[in-house]
Design a protein around this motif. Sequence first.
Motif, PDB file in Angstrom:
ATOM      1  N   VAL A 181       1.056  -1.029  -0.512  1.00  0.00           N
ATOM      2  CA  VAL A 181       0.416  -0.178   0.280  1.00  0.00           C
ATOM      3  C   VAL A 181       0.489   0.949   0.102  1.00  0.00           C
ATOM      4  O   VAL A 181       1.924   1.815   1.028  1.00  0.00           O
ATOM      5  CB  VAL A 181      -0.795  -0.390   1.159  1.00  0.00           C
ATOM      6  N   ILE A 182       0.658   2.258  -0.553  1.00  0.00           N
ATOM      7  CA  ILE A 182       1.409   3.337  -1.175  1.00  0.00           C
ATOM      8  C   ILE A 182       0.469   4.285  -0.594  1.00  0.00           C
ATOM      9  O   ILE A 182      -0.707   4.582  -1.677  1.00  0.00           O
ATOM     10  CB  ILE A 182       2.495   3.663  -2.455  1.00  0.00           C
ATOM     11  N   ASP A 183       0.350   5.043   0.078  1.00  0.00           N
ATOM     12  CA  ASP A 183      -0.510   6.596   0.663  1.00  0.00           C
ATOM     13  C   ASP A 183       0.283   7.213   0.265  1.00  0.00           C
ATOM     14  O   ASP A 183       1.310   7.809   0.938  1.00  0.00           O
ATOM     15  CB  ASP A 183      -0.469   6.398   2.343  1.00  0.00           C
ATOM     16  N   ASN A 184      -0.667   8.778  -0.282  1.00  0.00           N
ATOM     17  CA  ASN A 184      -0.207   9.551  -1.068  1.00  0.00           C
ATOM     18  C   ASN A 184      -0.411  10.710  -0.138  1.00  0.00           C
ATOM     19  O   ASN A 184      -0.874  12.269  -0.751  1.00  0.00           O
ATOM     20  CB  ASN A 184      -0.078   9.881  -2.186  1.00  0.00           C
ATOM     21  N   GLY A 185      -1.384  10.258   0.820  1.00  0.00           N
ATOM     22  CA  GLY A 185      -1.814  11.377   1.310  1.00  0.00           C
ATOM     23  C   GLY A 185      -0.931  12.441   2.024  1.00  0.00           C
ATOM     24  O   GLY A 185      -0.996  13.500   2.910  1.00  0.00           O
ATOM     25  N   GLY A 186       0.517  12.454   2.419  1.00  0.00           N
ATOM     26  CA  GLY A 186       1.447  13.128   3.440  1.00  0.00           C
ATOM     27  C   GLY A 186       2.162  13.542   2.659  1.00  0.00           C
ATOM     28  O   GLY A 186       1.382  14.307   1.188  1.00  0.00           O
ATOM     29  N   SER A 187       3.849  13.783   2.897  1.00  0.00           N
ATOM     30  CA  SER A 187       4.265  14.967   2.327  1.00  0.00           C
ATOM     31  C   SER A 187       4.742  14.201   0.390  1.00  0.00           C
ATOM     32  O   SER A 187       4.806  13.010   0.895  1.00  0.00           O
ATOM     33  CB  SER A 187       5.815  15.373   3.151  1.00  0.00           C
ATOM     34  N   ILE A 188       5.449  14.805   0.275  1.00  0.00           N
ATOM     35  CA  ILE A 188       6.036  14.204  -1.412  1.00  0.00           C
ATOM     36  C   ILE A 188       7.289  13.371  -0.783  1.00  0.00           C
ATOM     37  O   ILE A 188       7.362  12.273  -1.418  1.00  0.00           O
ATOM     38  CB  ILE A 188       6.618  15.680  -1.978  1.00  0.00           C
ATOM     39  N   TYR A 189       7.995  13.488   0.174  1.00  0.00           N
ATOM     40  CA  TYR A 189       9.395  12.367   1.353  1.00  0.00           C
ATOM     41  C   TYR A 189       9.373  11.954   1.315  1.00  0.00           C
ATOM     42  O   TYR A 189       9.641  10.866   1.205  1.00  0.00           O
ATOM     43  CB  TYR A 189       9.719  13.795   2.111  1.00  0.00           C
ATOM     44  N   GLU A 190       7.384  11.142   2.480  1.00  0.00           N
ATOM     45  CA  GLU A 190       7.046  10.687   2.633  1.00  0.00           C
ATOM     46  C   GLU A 190       6.487   9.696   1.395  1.00  0.00           C
ATOM     47  O   GLU A 190       7.205   8.212   1.720  1.00  0.00           O
ATOM     48  CB  GLU A 190       6.147  10.813   3.158  1.00  0.00           C
ATOM     49  N   LEU A 191       6.227   9.996   0.344  1.00  0.00           N
ATOM     50  CA  LEU A 191       6.104   8.937  -0.659  1.00  0.00           C
ATOM     51  C   LEU A 191       6.662   8.632  -1.240  1.00  0.00           C
ATOM     52  O   LEU A 191       7.061   7.394  -1.668  1.00  0.00           O
ATOM     53  CB  LEU A 191       5.421  10.274  -1.631  1.00  0.00           C
TER      54      LEU A 191
END
Length: 70
Positions: free
Chosen positions: A40-50
């Motif tokens: 699972v890749i959650d894109n709800g955080g920062s670009i760095y977290e992604l």
Amino acid sequence: PLAAQLERLVARDGFSKEAAAARIASQLPLAEKVGVADYVIDNGGSIYELEARVLEVVAALRKRFEDGEK
């Protein structure tokens, strides 16, 4: 979140809000999708977290491929 899904469908595909809501309602709930997913890749955080999560998943997939897993 549902609001973000609706906004994306309306903006990207030109759906009305009603059509977008119907499309989302016809799909499995997100919790069920997450429950059966290998990754699972959650894109709800920062670009760095992604980026960090994408790199983790890529590394895991490479390892699976190298180990001969499916």
